[in-house]
Design an enzyme around this catalytic site. Structure first.
Site, PDB file in Angstrom:
ATOM      1  N   SER A 556       0.763  -1.160  -0.389  1.00 18.34           N
ATOM      2  CA  SER A 556       0.368   0.009   0.706  1.00 18.34           C
ATOM      3  C   SER A 556       0.800   1.575   0.656  1.00 18.34           C
ATOM      4  O   SER A 556       1.610   1.480  -1.019  1.00 18.34           O
ATOM      5  CB  SER A 556      -1.053  -0.100   1.372  1.00 18.34           C
ATOM      6  OG  SER A 556      -1.979   0.903   0.854  1.00 18.34           O
ATOM      7  N   HIS A 675      -7.696  -4.787  -1.388  1.00 16.20           N
ATOM      8  CA  HIS A 675      -6.263  -5.274  -1.095  1.00 16.20           C
ATOM      9  C   HIS A 675      -5.374  -6.138   0.510  1.00 16.20           C
ATOM     10  O   HIS A 675      -4.512  -5.305   0.931  1.00 16.20           O
ATOM     11  CB  HIS A 675      -7.035  -3.151  -0.508  1.00 16.20           C
ATOM     12  CG  HIS A 675      -5.419  -2.377  -0.292  1.00 16.20           C
ATOM     13  ND1 HIS A 675      -4.496  -2.063  -0.832  1.00 16.20           N
ATOM     14  CD2 HIS A 675      -5.797  -1.868   1.379  1.00 16.20           C
ATOM     15  CE1 HIS A 675      -4.389  -1.522  -0.036  1.00 16.20           C
ATOM     16  NE2 HIS A 675      -4.059  -0.893   0.616  1.00 16.20           N
TER      17      HIS A 675
END
Length: 705
Positions: A556, A675
């Site tokens: 991320s 994610h």
């Protein structure tokens, strides 16, 4: 060696003039996840990556060993609602953790209460959010699919018979970044939702910006169309809201955030004024009506409210606020610690305040009196981190799970009635020789002389000869602390490759409070990259490894870290794996929740911010003067947090600009995944094997049984 990368079309005509700069964006067409051309790109890139990763001769043996390590019982902390206790459990390789009910006592035999594994055959449906009503009669829960941030909320009774297990008719759609908070009468709950996006077919693959959040109240037994709009702010479409009912049932607390910065507004609704009915157009008591600091509600005694805050206290403190004496403002109950960060606070046993402080990235726990702040005692902890905490004000006990890099977790129970701390459950891992490993903390000097803490996990008998396979992990952003954690994939690297794992605590995180965070955001973002590179240089200079044996990883915001560092100093690394990274820093704010990240990165639409963002944006700083290390990007088709277009565009630019790079530049694109949250166990294992197979091939690490 040359690499036959897939041919990726470049649109050389797409050039924009931004703040006086000519900026090309030849791969913007990859921003459309539904186009046939993008789908063909995904298939071609995955085919290349799969073929390369399958060439690792020890992959099957590695997979078997890691699967064995993953196959251990995982327990979550118990907590109590009504007469029953609940806890999560995984027998080892179950796709998702299962929620169990213990009727009436901790000693009762556990009964399966909610099993997400029955929802999808491949385990890609996950329990994302959940909440019990005050007396424990109802269970509301949000299910996400394929890793998306979108959740659909359902409700069931907690009577655990066949009838009770059936969902009630209530179904709530388009919920995201939300909690579920029941009113004390158990008649309904608050939730946060967004408008239905233009594309509704496959949740999580759309890229629309998430704006115009709305706080609603759902009354049990009614349709969502009848839900009551409690709060919205059309003039500020980027705001997000959370509703919470106080334990006494009198107040609703509305928490207003605008982005990822640790600041918020606090509004109250006094339900006495509406005879405890939830209506539209309530009157608000605005305790905090600016974004100067963060206030986290802990408890209230009638009109006196207690908060954990960073107001004039970057390492946080405890304050109280009396509605009947508002001119007095916030009054300190426990002042800011001179060096340690107050990372968590909970009110338990009615009058006790349980505080967790972080000291050099390790946790310490203390008990105080709530009303006076008087210190009572410290609970003895080893070096490590409190991973989870369970307990409420009405309980006479609390549970917490303590972990470290070599300890998968011990759950402790503290009983106030006996003033007794006991071990409730201890986790054991199959096939892991952690007794032959050790951890130490070192402080490394960065470019500007700032001391950066790192943890080194290594075999006890290792010889530092400058040739050790080394894995360096970092994040450095959004006030996030990278605390000691247990990772079977990291430890398998230590065990099977005589490897060294290094975890860096970079500026931009929250390890030393808000000042540490601010030192790594906005125009200070380069500090984070400098810190990470300084750690890499220290590892090389201290003969722990050499550049060809050093692999780096981050996810991320940490993926951005990896991308920026391989552009700036590719000679330091032998391999780089960037997971779900933010790579297009000029357009990150245009997709899903990306606008909230402007609080850390700045706003590319503003010239003063653009000037420093453009200098490090991975997509726009691919260089051709030095060879790149072996690079693997990973992303997922349902990642609606950091949409996959970031990785698609960056790998395309890398393969184009460095087509003759001696090391591979490839991408792994997972399907029915997001994610990271809610990822089923098998996908976690498969991803770890692919990542570490790539790493050990790239740095020539030798397998050891």
């Amino acid at each position: 060696m040359t690499w036959a990368y897939p041919k990726v079309r470049r649109d050389e005509d797409l050039v924009e003039h931004l703040h006086g700069y000519r900026v090309a964006d030849p791969y913007r067409w990859l921003e459309d996840p539904d186009s046939e051309e993008t789908k063909a790109f995904v298939n071609a890139q995955n085919a290349l990556t799969s073929k390369y990763l399958e060439s690792y001769p020890y992959k099957e043996k590695f997979h078997k060993s890691l699967t064995k390590m993953f196959d251990y019982e995982k327990y979550g902390c118990p907590w109590k609602y009504g007469d029953n206790y609940y806890h999560f459990h995984n027998s080892g390789l179950q796709a998702q953790n299962v929620l169990y009910q213990l009727k009436g006592s901790l000693d009762a035999s556990r009964e399966e209460f909610f099993n997400p594994n029955t929802l999808e055959a491949d385990g890609t449906a996950a329990l994302n959010i959940y909440s019990f009503s005050k007396d424990g009669n109802y269970f509301s829960y949000g299910i996400s699919k394929s890793g998306s941030d979108w959740v659909t909320v359902y409700v069931r009774k907690t009577i655990n018979d066949e009838e009770g297990k059936k969902p009630l008719p209530d179904v709530i759609e388009w919920v995201k970044f939300s909690s579920l908070s029941w009113t004390v009468d158990e008649k309904g709950f608050f939730y946060n939702r967004f408008p239905e996006p233009r594309k509704t077919g496959d949740k999580g693959t759309e890229t629309d910006s998430n704006k115009d959040s709305m706080l609603y109240y759902h009354r049990l037994g009614t349709s969502q169309s009848e839900d009551i709009l409690v709060y919205k702010d059309p003039e500020n479409p980027e705001y997000i809201f959370t509703g919470l009912t106080t334990m006494d049932g009198q107040f609703v607390i509305i928490d207003v955030t605008k982005d990822c910065e640790p600041v918020n507004k606090i509004y109250l609704i006094d339900l006495k004024k509406t005879n405890y009915q939830i209506i539209e157009n309530h009157d608000f008591i605005k305790i905090v009506d600016n974004f100067d600091a963060e206030y986290f509600y802990l408890a209230n005694d009638d009109s006196t409210f207690y908060f954990k805050t960073n107001a004039n206290a970057p390492r946080y403190k405890i304050v109280k606020y009396d509605l009947t004496n508002s001119e007095q403002g916030f009054v300190d109950v426990i002042k800011e610690h001179p060096s340690d960060v107050l990372s968590d606070a909970n009110v338990i046993a009615d009058t006790k305040l349980v505080l967790t402080y972080m000291h050099d990235v390790c946790d310490r726990m203390y008990i105080h009196e709530l009303s006076t702040g008087k210190f009572i005692k410290e609970l003895p902890l080893e070096i490590g981190c409190i991973e989870s905490f369970m307990g409420r004000r009405e309980d006479q006990e609390f549970f917490f799970k303590f972990v470290s890099f070599l300890n998968p977790g011990i759950i402790y129970r503290y009983d106030f009635s006996k003033d007794l701390l006991t071990e409730y459950n201890k986790t054991k891992v199959n096939g892991l020789n952690s007794d032959k490993m050790e951890t130490k903390q070192v402080f490394v000097e960065s470019k500007d002389k700032t001391k950066i803490p790192i943890f080194i996990i290594k075999p006890k008998d290792i010889n530092f000869d400058g040739n050790n396979p080394t894995f360096l992990y970092g994040y450095g952003g959004f006030n996030v602390c990278i605390s000691p954690m247990f990772s079977t994939s990291w430890l398998s690297f230590v065990q099977h490759f005589n490897g060294v794992v290094v975890v860096s605590n970079l500026r931009g995180g929250g390890e030393y409070g808000e000042e540490w965070h601010r030192a790594g955001r906005f125009a200070n973002k380069q500090n984070v990259f400098d810190d990470f590179q300084a750690v890499a240089k220290w590892l090389i200079d201290n003969n722990i490894t050499r550049s060809g044996k050093l692999a780096i990883n981050g996810g991320s915001n940490g993926g951005l870290l990896v991308g920026a560092c391989i552009n700036q100093a590719p000679e330091l690394f032998g391999a780089a794996v960037a997971d779900v990274g933010v790579m297009d820093m000029l357009r990150f704010h245009k997709f899903t929740i990306g606008h909230a990240w402007k609080s850390d990165y700045g706003d590319p639409d503003k010239k003063e911010d653009f000037e420093y963002i453009y200098k490090y944006s991975p997509l726009h700083n691919v260089q051709t003067k030095k060879p790149y290390p072996a690079v693997l990007l990973t992303t997922s088709d349902h990642d609606d947090r950091v949409v996959p277009l970031h990785s698609y565009k960056y790998i395309s630019q890398l393969q184009y600009a460095a087509k003759n790079n001696p090391h591979p530049l490839i991408i792994r694109i997972d399907t029915k995944a997001g994610h990271g949250a809610g990822k089923p166990t098998q996908k976690k294992i498969d991803e770890a094997i692919d990542k570490f197979s790539f790493i050990v091939m790239s740095i020539d690490a030798e397998w050891r049984d």
